[in-house]
Design an enzyme around this catalytic site. Structure first.
Site, short mmCIF file in Angstrom:
data_model
loop_
_atom_site.label_atom_id
_atom_site.label_comp_id
_atom_site.label_asym_id
_atom_site.label_seq_id
_atom_site.Cartn_x
_atom_site.Cartn_y
_atom_site.Cartn_z
N TYR A 45 0.85 -1.20 0.00
CA TYR A 45 0.00 0.00 0.00
C TYR A 45 0.88 1.24 0.00
CZ TYR A 45 -5.03 -0.18 0.20
OH TYR A 45 -6.33 -0.25 -0.15
N GLU A 47 -0.43 4.97 -0.25
CA GLU A 47 -1.16 6.22 -0.44
C GLU A 47 -0.20 7.39 -0.29
OE1 GLU A 47 -2.92 4.14 2.05
OE2 GLU A 47 -5.06 4.40 1.60
N ASP A 203 -7.39 13.53 -24.20
CA ASP A 203 -7.44 12.14 -23.75
C ASP A 203 -6.90 11.30 -24.91
OD1 ASP A 203 -8.07 9.52 -23.18
OD2 ASP A 203 -10.08 9.96 -22.41
N THR A 229 -5.08 5.97 -21.01
CA THR A 229 -4.91 4.61 -20.51
C THR A 229 -3.61 4.08 -21.12
OG1 THR A 229 -6.29 3.84 -22.33
CG2 THR A 229 -7.34 4.09 -20.18
N LYS A 232 -3.94 0.14 -24.56
CA LYS A 232 -4.48 0.03 -25.93
C LYS A 232 -3.29 -0.02 -26.89
CE LYS A 232 -8.84 2.06 -24.56
NZ LYS A 232 -8.86 2.88 -23.37
N ARG A 238 -3.46 -2.73 -17.84
CA ARG A 238 -4.64 -1.90 -17.61
C ARG A 238 -4.24 -0.85 -16.58
NH1 ARG A 238 -9.74 -3.63 -19.52
NH2 ARG A 238 -10.18 -1.56 -18.76
N1 DSN Z 1 -13.60 0.34 -24.00
C1 DSN Z 1 -12.63 1.33 -24.34
C2 DSN Z 1 -12.89 1.91 -25.69
O1 DSN Z 1 -13.45 1.20 -26.47
O2 DSN Z 1 -12.51 3.01 -25.99
C3 DSN Z 1 -12.49 2.35 -23.30
O3 DSN Z 1 -13.67 2.58 -22.65
#
Ligand code: DSN
Length: 422
Positions: A45, A47, A203, A229, A232, A238
């Protein structure tokens, strides 16, 4: 291991090994990234921030978090853009967000008051739920106004965004999408945000891998905040990150913790370190170039086969297909393709007259299939198989056998060697 769980892991492994993955937001991370996710960091942990934690025992994880922050800034913040020097010291980075939606929520919590206006791309034009869709918490906390792509060509027209921004005077503008197949012009968004004195957040969740290797323009220095994120096109775990102008750093830090989450998931942060190291390798650049070539090839063959490709093509890792003319809706197309082993998602298309559950399109991405070694010749075979299903050209059973044959030729190549071979 729990017997049921062990069976489920085996079943999911088999499913992944026998199907062709075309979900634009998915990828296969490396074994090393997966090992870091399952490492001892899962049990700690922490924080707070490096050097300022609430619990003891954080000497090692402080070093980990500082290291990943440095890796992140080195990879994403260019030395200069359009002749303007960029100094990494002017940017704050946070690698604690648990995923994309909490990262975005943390930014809103940091920069906005309830009732403030956010201007973001609509879901049907390609935007993302977490940009304030009515069904989300930000959708209830803030006033959300959407800009759209142009109905004639489905491209973004920046003069239209400016006009709307002048009218609604948002406190925050979001540029970012999960189903927009074309380049996002961050510089133009920067001009718009300046003109209306709004914060600008990019984003780049879908584009992170492309931005990392300059296969898509960088949002720096035109924006105030970048969120993303990491699983991808970046091909990591993740997880998510935020990079913001340094003067916003304290607010962003408090927005993340304690604003919207507790202790960071240090195993994700460790795995991100591995993914960032992989993304720095020249082979990652070759991989991303192949992803884009594969998407463009897929768009070309599907278009030539009679399907309607939104915007007529793609500049990135995904394409959007309007399948109305096939007589199917997106959900039916998704299901028919899944029956033969091709995994896509139903997706709304601009100005869709269907619903999110029964939309008029499908979204296809090539990041995952390229990670397992697909080349343009494989993509051509794949396009024919998709056309066979959607245009009912050949029996599903025959197509399913050929999907299996194509899948059996592909496998995860750990060192990204495939990216440089033809
Ligand atoms: N599920 C992903 C997308 O398709 O962009 C993110 O939410």
């Amino acid at each position: 291991m729990d017997t049921k769980l062990s069976k489920l892991i085996a079943a999911e492994t088999k499913r992944q090994d026998e199907t062709l993955p075309l979900i634009a937001s998915e990828n296969f991370c490396s074994q090393a990234t997966r090992a870091a996710l399952g490492s001892v960091f899962v049990d700690k942990y922490a924080e707070g921030e490096p050097g300022k934690r609430y619990y003891a025992g954080n000497k090692v994880v402080d070093e980990l978090e500082r290291h990943v922050i440095k890796q992140l800034k080195d990879l994403f913040i260019p030395r200069e853009a359009d002749g303007v020097k960029i100094d990494k010291k002017d940017w704050y980075a946070n690698v604690q967000p648990l995923s994309g939606s909490p990262a975005n929520l943390a930014v809103y919590a940091a920069l906005l008051k309830p009732g403030d206006t956010i201007l973001a791309m609509s879901l049907t034009s390609g935007g993302h739920l977490s940009h304030g869709h009515a069904v989300t918490l930000p959708g209830q906390l803030y006033k959300i106004v959407n800009y759209e792509v142009d109905p004639k060509d489905n491209f973004l027209h920046y003069d239209q965004v400016l006009k709307l921004a002048k009218k609604v005077k948002p406190q925050l503008i979001i540029v970012g999408a999960s189903a927009y197949p074309r380049i996002l012009d961050f510089e133009q968004f920067g001009d718009i945000a300046k003109k209306v004195k709004a914060y600008l957040m990019a984003d780049i969740s879908h584009l992170a891998g492309l931005v990392a290797v300059q296969c898509h323009p960088s949002p720096f220095p035109y924006v105030d905040v970048v969120t993303s994120t990491t699983h991808k096109t970046l091909r990591g775990p993740r997880s998510a990150f935020i990079i913001a102008r340094v003067e916003l750093g304290d607010k962003i830090k408090r927005g993340v913790f304690p604003g919207v989450q507790g202790g960071p998931h240090l195993n994700q942060i460790a795995a991100l370190s591995q993914a960032l190291a992989e993304a720095k390798h020249p082979k990652f650049n070759a991989y991303i170039q192949r992803v884009i070539r594969n998407t463009q090839t897929l768009a070309q063959y599907l278009g030539e086969g009679g399907l309607k490709i939104i915007t007529g093509g793609t500049d990135n890792h995904l394409l959007l297909v309007d399948i109305t003319a096939t007589g199917l809706n997106g959900r039916q197309a998704q299901e028919k393709l899944e029956k033969v082993g091709i995994i896509v998602n139903a997706n709304t298309i601009p100005f869709d007259t269907g619903t999110p559950m029964q939309p008029s399109g499908i979204r296809l991405g090539t990041a995952a299939i390229t990670t397992i070694g697909a080349h343009e010749k494989d993509i051509k075979v794949l396009a024919e198989l998709i056309l066979d299903v959607l245009l009912k050209r050949r029996p599903a059973k025959t197509v399913a056998l050929e999907v299996k044959a194509l899948r059996s030729k592909l496998k995860l190549v750990e060192d990204l060697e495939f990216a440089t071979k033809d």
